[in-house]
Design a protein around this motif. Sequence first.
Motif, PDB file in Angstrom:
ATOM      1  N   THR A 163       2.453   4.243 -18.421  1.00  0.00           N
ATOM      2  CA  THR A 163       1.867   5.125 -17.131  1.00  0.00           C
ATOM      3  C   THR A 163       1.393   3.760 -16.822  1.00  0.00           C
ATOM      4  O   THR A 163       1.518   3.661 -15.460  1.00  0.00           O
ATOM      5  N   SER A 164       0.419   3.347 -17.236  1.00  0.00           N
ATOM      6  CA  SER A 164      -0.372   1.658 -16.650  1.00  0.00           C
ATOM      7  C   SER A 164       0.921   0.543 -16.296  1.00  0.00           C
ATOM      8  O   SER A 164       1.070   0.568 -15.242  1.00  0.00           O
ATOM      9  N   GLN A 165       2.120   0.519 -16.858  1.00  0.00           N
ATOM     10  CA  GLN A 165       2.441  -1.318 -16.816  1.00  0.00           C
ATOM     11  C   GLN A 165       4.006  -0.508 -16.215  1.00  0.00           C
ATOM     12  O   GLN A 165       4.482  -1.528 -15.997  1.00  0.00           O
ATOM     13  N   ILE A 166       4.886   0.401 -16.510  1.00  0.00           N
ATOM     14  CA  ILE A 166       5.504   0.925 -15.989  1.00  0.00           C
ATOM     15  C   ILE A 166       5.841   1.631 -14.535  1.00  0.00           C
ATOM     16  O   ILE A 166       5.985   1.232 -13.532  1.00  0.00           O
ATOM     17  N   THR A 167       5.110   3.087 -14.457  1.00  0.00           N
ATOM     18  CA  THR A 167       5.019   4.202 -13.843  1.00  0.00           C
ATOM     19  C   THR A 167       4.186   3.715 -12.452  1.00  0.00           C
ATOM     20  O   THR A 167       4.695   4.162 -11.526  1.00  0.00           O
ATOM     21  N   VAL A 168       2.844   3.508 -12.710  1.00  0.00           N
ATOM     22  CA  VAL A 168       2.155   2.713 -11.555  1.00  0.00           C
ATOM     23  C   VAL A 168       2.796   1.645 -11.559  1.00  0.00           C
ATOM     24  O   VAL A 168       2.832   1.772  -9.948  1.00  0.00           O
ATOM     25  N   GLU A 169       2.748   0.315 -11.856  1.00  0.00           N
ATOM     26  CA  GLU A 169       3.835  -0.948 -11.043  1.00  0.00           C
ATOM     27  C   GLU A 169       5.212  -0.405 -10.196  1.00  0.00           C
ATOM     28  O   GLU A 169       5.196  -0.835  -9.172  1.00  0.00           O
ATOM     29  N   LEU A 170       5.850   0.348 -10.593  1.00  0.00           N
ATOM     30  CA  LEU A 170       6.797   0.837 -10.150  1.00  0.00           C
ATOM     31  C   LEU A 170       6.837   1.600  -8.864  1.00  0.00           C
ATOM     32  O   LEU A 170       7.804   1.421  -7.358  1.00  0.00           O
ATOM     33  N   ALA A 171       5.719   2.330  -8.932  1.00  0.00           N
ATOM     34  CA  ALA A 171       6.026   3.242  -8.181  1.00  0.00           C
ATOM     35  C   ALA A 171       5.213   2.375  -6.671  1.00  0.00           C
ATOM     36  O   ALA A 171       5.401   2.252  -5.400  1.00  0.00           O
ATOM     37  N   ARG A 172       3.998   1.610  -7.301  1.00  0.00           N
ATOM     38  CA  ARG A 172       3.992   0.822  -5.673  1.00  0.00           C
ATOM     39  C   ARG A 172       4.750  -0.230  -5.535  1.00  0.00           C
ATOM     40  O   ARG A 172       4.867  -0.962  -4.267  1.00  0.00           O
ATOM     41  N   TYR A 173       5.770  -0.693  -6.422  1.00  0.00           N
ATOM     42  CA  TYR A 173       7.174  -1.779  -5.801  1.00  0.00           C
ATOM     43  C   TYR A 173       7.892  -1.662  -5.456  1.00  0.00           C
ATOM     44  O   TYR A 173       8.906  -1.402  -4.252  1.00  0.00           O
ATOM     45  N   VAL A 174       8.002   0.115  -5.414  1.00  0.00           N
ATOM     46  CA  VAL A 174       9.352   1.476  -5.259  1.00  0.00           C
ATOM     47  C   VAL A 174       8.807   1.280  -2.965  1.00  0.00           C
ATOM     48  O   VAL A 174       9.431   1.043  -2.233  1.00  0.00           O
ATOM     49  N   GLN A 175       7.545   1.214  -3.480  1.00  0.00           N
ATOM     50  CA  GLN A 175       6.798   1.450  -1.536  1.00  0.00           C
ATOM     51  C   GLN A 175       6.788   0.215  -0.860  1.00  0.00           C
ATOM     52  O   GLN A 175       6.932  -0.332  -0.053  1.00  0.00           O
ATOM     53  N   GLU A 176       6.888  -0.935  -1.396  1.00  0.00           N
ATOM     54  CA  GLU A 176       6.890  -2.043  -0.644  1.00  0.00           C
ATOM     55  C   GLU A 176       8.258  -2.455  -0.607  1.00  0.00           C
ATOM     56  O   GLU A 176       8.681  -3.687   0.587  1.00  0.00           O
ATOM     57  N   LEU A 177       9.729  -1.971  -1.684  1.00  0.00           N
ATOM     58  CA  LEU A 177      10.424  -2.170  -0.529  1.00  0.00           C
ATOM     59  C   LEU A 177      11.293  -1.576   0.512  1.00  0.00           C
ATOM     60  O   LEU A 177      11.959  -2.478   0.882  1.00  0.00           O
ATOM     61  N   LYS A 178      10.978  -0.567   0.110  1.00  0.00           N
ATOM     62  CA  LYS A 178      11.295   0.551   1.128  1.00  0.00           C
ATOM     63  C   LYS A 178      10.788  -0.373   2.258  1.00  0.00           C
ATOM     64  O   LYS A 178      11.470  -0.083   3.371  1.00  0.00           O
ATOM     65  N   GLN A 179       9.410  -0.724   2.170  1.00  0.00           N
ATOM     66  CA  GLN A 179       8.601  -1.799   3.618  1.00  0.00           C
ATOM     67  C   GLN A 179      10.039  -2.408   4.094  1.00  0.00           C
ATOM     68  O   GLN A 179      10.367  -2.530   4.974  1.00  0.00           O
ATOM     69  N   GLU A 180      10.008  -3.927   2.464  1.00  0.00           N
ATOM     70  CA  GLU A 180      10.587  -4.663   3.143  1.00  0.00           C
ATOM     71  C   GLU A 180      12.458  -4.243   3.602  1.00  0.00           C
ATOM     72  O   GLU A 180      13.279  -5.239   4.354  1.00  0.00           O
ATOM     73  N   ARG A 181      13.104  -3.035   2.999  1.00  0.00           N
ATOM     74  CA  ARG A 181      14.084  -2.905   3.238  1.00  0.00           C
ATOM     75  C   ARG A 181      14.241  -2.531   4.956  1.00  0.00           C
ATOM     76  O   ARG A 181      14.708  -2.787   5.525  1.00  0.00           O
ATOM     77  N   LYS A 182      13.190  -1.422   5.281  1.00  0.00           N
ATOM     78  CA  LYS A 182      13.053  -1.373   6.571  1.00  0.00           C
ATOM     79  C   LYS A 182      12.811  -2.175   7.760  1.00  0.00           C
ATOM     80  O   LYS A 182      14.334  -2.418   8.814  1.00  0.00           O
ATOM     81  N   SER A 183      12.370  -3.103   7.167  1.00  0.00           N
ATOM     82  CA  SER A 183      11.795  -4.722   8.152  1.00  0.00           C
ATOM     83  C   SER A 183      13.252  -4.936   8.080  1.00  0.00           C
ATOM     84  O   SER A 183      14.117  -5.665   9.154  1.00  0.00           O
ATOM     85  N   HIS A 184      14.101  -5.345   6.884  1.00  0.00           N
ATOM     86  CA  HIS A 184      15.387  -6.558   7.990  1.00  0.00           C
ATOM     87  C   HIS A 184      16.358  -5.244   7.856  1.00  0.00           C
ATOM     88  O   HIS A 184      17.350  -6.238   9.219  1.00  0.00           O
ATOM     89  N   PHE A 185      16.812  -4.241   7.556  1.00  0.00           N
ATOM     90  CA  PHE A 185      17.473  -3.278   8.617  1.00  0.00           C
ATOM     91  C   PHE A 185      17.563  -2.991   9.874  1.00  0.00           C
ATOM     92  O   PHE A 185      17.783  -3.462  10.676  1.00  0.00           O
TER      93      PHE A 185
END
Length: 612
Positions: free
Chosen positions: A95-117
């Motif tokens: 939960t702490s090392q995968i689920t929480v970290e990946l959930a935060r990373y997905v939000q960052e990834l969505k913002q970065e993708r939105k900026s590039h496109f």
Amino acid sequence: MSWGTELWDQFDNLEKHTQWGIDILEKYIKFVKERTEIELSYAKQLRNLSKKYQPKKNSKEEEEYRYTACKAFLSTLNEMNDYAGQHEVISENMTSQITVELARYVQELKQERKSHFHDGRKAQQHIETCWKQLESSKRRFERDCKEADRAQQYFEKMDADINVTKADVEKARQQAQIRHQMAEDSKADYSSILQKFNHEQREYYYSHIPTIFQKIQEMEERRIVRMGESMKTYAEADRQVVPIIGKCLDGIVKAAESIDQKNDSQLVIEAYKSGFEPPGDIEFEDYTQPMKRTISENSLSNSRGEGKAELKFGGKSKGKLWPFIKKNKLMSLLTSPHQPPPPPPASASPSAVPNGPQSPKQQKEPLSHRFNEFMTSKPKIHCFRSLKRGGAAPEDFSNLPPEQRRKKLQQKVDELNKDIQKEMDQRDAITKMKDVYLKNPQMGDPASLDHKLTEVSQNIEKLRLEAQKFEAWLAEVEGRLPARSEQARRQSGMYDGQTAPPVNNCAQDRESPDGSYTEEQSQESEVKVLATDFDDEFDDEEPLPAIGTCKALYTFDGQNEGTISVVEGETLYVIEEDKGDGWTRIRRSEDEEGYVPTSYVEVYLDKNAKDS
């Protein structure tokens, strides 16, 4: 290999692909989350399972866990509890090392993708605007050129016509020049815009788009790497607890190896050993001398043929065999004590009759006669009821076999000693506190502790008296128990008052007054009936009627089973006279009855009762 050069025209497909990559990452997060829930549920079920089979405190199950096999099982339950804890650790780490970290990373990834496109669409819009400007200037240049040609043709026509005035010709010439000038301006503007568009187009396809697509490619590659790292973390979360799980399993194996069958067998001996010795040999019964039949002093059983011939019930249970199975305690209720009655004291008391009745010659009767007497005279109903309904155990545990009684008494002595030590510690603490109060009166009044100190001292004295009482009983039992190394058996018919344990409960199991077993296994297997029928037979029994009175000539301490103690000069009721075995059955009250030696009492029978 670059998306900017290889996929310069696949903007829409790249947009779909990157969205798919984010969806895959979110799906993996959901998978890990469900795995953590499964681990938590599994750990909870394991803990509940371990708790379910844990021994309950202050119950019989807790006593069973002194055996090595049960101890090993208890260790297995504890190890399974630790095993469940490791699955909880797996869930927490994932939960702490995968689920929480990946959930935060997905939000960052969505913002970065939105900026590039967003940058890509902006570049597309800019090149499209440039293209539109180019098209507009091109159409304007084309229109101006056509108008200039038409103006030139019109001028030439007017100049060739002799009927047109010179002013009209000049006007047409000026108009043609203006159109030519406009065409030249449109040409220059078109050329400039075309050059600008070509520059912007080169920048778009060779600079802007490659840069944006390269960033999108790097973003996608980071997502792939991050997903791979998460999978490694997923495996490591399991691998980290493998050593501890291995230790849990090793603990179970070690517990299994610690099982000692010999030790468990010894514990069974300690738990159920009675301390009695096996009965002696049965004496030969000479039927050639009908009036001199004897019976073994150590056994209740008579010749089996005669016993079986006469073991018949009367009344509603007629035709049913005597219920020995699970009713062996009733054997002690059917007959008078099986040892010769003790002789009267050497020196008679003043109240004794000088020529009082002496103990008759001991004549034992067959067991079958005793059964018939029981069925006709209904002996010892109160004692039977107390056995059936379960009375309170005596304080000295005299209802137990000697070995078990010794263990219970030893346990009670240890408990009392612990309580005494606890009270003594409390007394010492109060004494120290009182000394502190004496030295520092402002901290408290020393007199306020006197009452508590007195109460604790009284408790200590009470516990010591209780411990001395149980220690005396323990010493008595230990003195009467045969030595563990002694192999010789006591001979049949011997009565040893020194080794007979005191018995105050008429429901003692398989113990005669001389401390030996009084029933044979063969008789138990030969006479079986349903216990319920036997119980019904005695539910409504009434006590035996008195057939006379008696006066105690001597004091008799009835310590053996089936006997009753009397005091010299005491008057009691006679409910069954001497049958030739030297014992008379008497009653003191509704609940107190038993046998006394006939030579110890003077009997006054009621003639009417005797005749009836």
